[in-house]
Write an enzyme that holds these catalytic residues in place. Sequence first.
Site, PDB file in Angstrom:
ATOM      1  N   LYS A 113       0.835  -1.215   0.000  1.00 55.89           N
ATOM      2  CA  LYS A 113       0.000   0.000   0.000  1.00 55.89           C
ATOM      3  C   LYS A 113       0.858   1.248   0.000  1.00 55.89           C
ATOM      4  O   LYS A 113       0.532   2.239  -0.640  1.00 55.89           O
ATOM      5  CB  LYS A 113      -0.925   0.024   1.225  1.00 55.89           C
ATOM      6  CG  LYS A 113      -2.086  -0.926   1.109  1.00 55.89           C
ATOM      7  CD  LYS A 113      -3.108  -0.626   2.196  1.00 55.89           C
ATOM      8  CE  LYS A 113      -4.202  -1.653   2.208  1.00 55.89           C
ATOM      9  NZ  LYS A 113      -5.074  -1.557   3.368  1.00 55.89           N
ATOM     10  N   LYS A 198      -6.453 -10.235  -4.668  1.00 58.07           N
ATOM     11  CA  LYS A 198      -7.536 -10.451  -3.700  1.00 58.07           C
ATOM     12  C   LYS A 198      -8.740  -9.569  -4.035  1.00 58.07           C
ATOM     13  O   LYS A 198      -8.579  -8.442  -4.483  1.00 58.07           O
ATOM     14  CB  LYS A 198      -6.984 -10.080  -2.314  1.00 58.07           C
ATOM     15  CG  LYS A 198      -7.951 -10.219  -1.182  1.00 58.07           C
ATOM     16  CD  LYS A 198      -7.348  -9.685   0.110  1.00 58.07           C
ATOM     17  CE  LYS A 198      -7.648  -8.210   0.287  1.00 58.07           C
ATOM     18  NZ  LYS A 198      -7.487  -7.714   1.660  1.00 58.07           N
ATOM     19  N   LYS A 201     -12.166  -4.506  -0.919  1.00 55.00           N
ATOM     20  CA  LYS A 201     -13.282  -3.570  -1.021  1.00 55.00           C
ATOM     21  C   LYS A 201     -12.906  -2.191  -1.510  1.00 55.00           C
ATOM     22  O   LYS A 201     -13.754  -1.450  -1.956  1.00 55.00           O
ATOM     23  CB  LYS A 201     -14.066  -3.505   0.286  1.00 55.00           C
ATOM     24  CG  LYS A 201     -13.322  -3.194   1.547  1.00 55.00           C
ATOM     25  CD  LYS A 201     -14.338  -3.017   2.662  1.00 55.00           C
ATOM     26  CE  LYS A 201     -14.085  -3.808   3.911  1.00 55.00           C
ATOM     27  NZ  LYS A 201     -12.881  -3.417   4.628  1.00 55.00           N
TER      28      LYS A 201
HETATM   29  P1  AMP Z   1     -11.012  -6.014   5.666  1.00 46.37           P
HETATM   30  O1  AMP Z   1     -11.988  -5.816   4.571  1.00 46.37           O
HETATM   31  O2  AMP Z   1      -9.609  -5.872   5.186  1.00 46.37           O
HETATM   32  O3  AMP Z   1     -11.310  -5.227   6.881  1.00 46.37           O
HETATM   33  O4  AMP Z   1     -11.149  -7.541   6.091  1.00 46.37           O
HETATM   34  C1  AMP Z   1     -12.103  -8.046   7.004  1.00 46.37           C
HETATM   35  C2  AMP Z   1     -11.995  -9.553   7.029  1.00 46.37           C
HETATM   36  O5  AMP Z   1     -12.359 -10.111   5.759  1.00 46.37           O
HETATM   37  C3  AMP Z   1     -10.560 -10.042   7.309  1.00 46.37           C
HETATM   38  O6  AMP Z   1     -10.641 -11.201   8.119  1.00 46.37           O
HETATM   39  C4  AMP Z   1     -10.041 -10.387   5.953  1.00 46.37           C
HETATM   40  O7  AMP Z   1      -9.036 -11.377   5.992  1.00 46.37           O
HETATM   41  C5  AMP Z   1     -11.306 -10.924   5.262  1.00 46.37           C
HETATM   42  N1  AMP Z   1     -11.221 -10.736   3.805  1.00 46.37           N
HETATM   43  C6  AMP Z   1     -11.174  -9.550   3.149  1.00 46.37           C
HETATM   44  N2  AMP Z   1     -11.095  -9.750   1.804  1.00 46.37           N
HETATM   45  C7  AMP Z   1     -11.077 -11.104   1.635  1.00 46.37           C
HETATM   46  C8  AMP Z   1     -10.998 -11.947   0.483  1.00 46.37           C
HETATM   47  N3  AMP Z   1     -10.941 -11.443  -0.746  1.00 46.37           N
HETATM   48  N4  AMP Z   1     -10.999 -13.275   0.679  1.00 46.37           N
HETATM   49  C9  AMP Z   1     -11.081 -13.807   1.924  1.00 46.37           C
HETATM   50  N5  AMP Z   1     -11.148 -13.075   3.040  1.00 46.37           N
HETATM   51  C10 AMP Z   1     -11.151 -11.731   2.907  1.00 46.37           C
END
Ligand code: AMP
Length: 333
Positions: A113, A198, A201
């Site tokens: 990032k 990945k 969001k």
């Molecule tokens: P975040 O959106 O980064 O706050 O992630 C929240 C949770 O969702 C964390 O446990 C991440 O590891 C999981 N997560 C986010 N994106 C993915 C993805 N593409 N595949 C699997 N897990 C995800």
Amino acid sequence: MTKRIFSGIKPTGHLTLGNYLGALRRWVDVDQHQSDALFSVVDLHALTVDHDPGRVRRLSRQAATLMLAAGLDPELCTVFVQSHVAEHTRLSYLLECTATDGELRRMIQYKEKGARARAAGESVRLSLLTYPVLMAADILAYGTDEVPVGEDQTQHVELSRDLAVRFNQRYGHTFTVPKATHPSVAARVMDLQDPLSKMGKSHASTAGIVYLLDDTDMVRKKIMRAVTDSGREVEYDRERSPGVANLLEILAACCQGNPEALAGGYESYGALKRDTAEAVVELLRPVQERHAGLAADGGYVDGVLKRGAERARAMARPRVDAAYAAMGLLPGV
Ligand code: AMP
Ligand code: TRP
């Protein structure tokens, strides 16, 4: 003693199918039933990159509403917003005095990032570097045993372990050493347009991202247009056919199946996409319906978050106070 679980989602964008399959669904199906669990909208983490205050506020409420819509039950677990509980930042500072700059500069997410921001000519907030320390504080403040996350968070949870061990060795036993847990399939859902990245969001292009609140037509369209591979055979091979493997994993996660076994049942990519699209539509339908009901009743969600913050504060406070004392700070009166 019951197992303690902590996990969180940052309100940096609308929640995705990756969040749901990688984390949220298991919190609902398994974690909240088997343990003393806390789930947090970790809003302070959303301030590590350029942000719009109004958007973070809206996304925080939406994330909390979706967590409840997905099935987190405030009678079974604690749902709260990180910034409502001052213990997180109180502990984070002590852990900054435990971590080294070298180990933070090695974090993959910081490197990626940070490099992206610098390449775009933007500055990098100091909090992007220290963010995994705040995450360690989130986890360690509660004496957490397990941290259910997607695979991308493994390195951050490892850092939390290292800091817990180091703190305990230097200042006396204060923290439980946590471990990460992952779902058996779909621990890393990939972008439908770029199956080597990945599904995240906050990506600029949204064509490859299924959001939990996308309407049915949009979900179908995104999945039907997923990038597959030049081959013809439907095989489960992440290296050779990452696009197809991703669809198989999503389908398997939806129907509790096995991606390898499912591959044998398909002769064409089209059929696989159609079934995956329908499975995802059905998976999201009840979540979207409940979300609509909860979103219309903001007072209910606010009440859950208020009670959650009170509970979380009471759980974190004694351990964080003990850490202050252990490090040599004079107890207040
Ligand atoms: P975040 O959106 O980064 O706050 O992630 C929240 C949770 O969702 C964390 O446990 C991440 O590891 C999981 N997560 C986010 N994106 C993915 C993805 N593409 N595949 C699997 N897990 C995800
Ligand atoms: N860093 C996590 C992510 O990007 C979010 C997070 C912050 C978290 N604090 C946490 C996850 C504590 C688990 C436990 O997804």
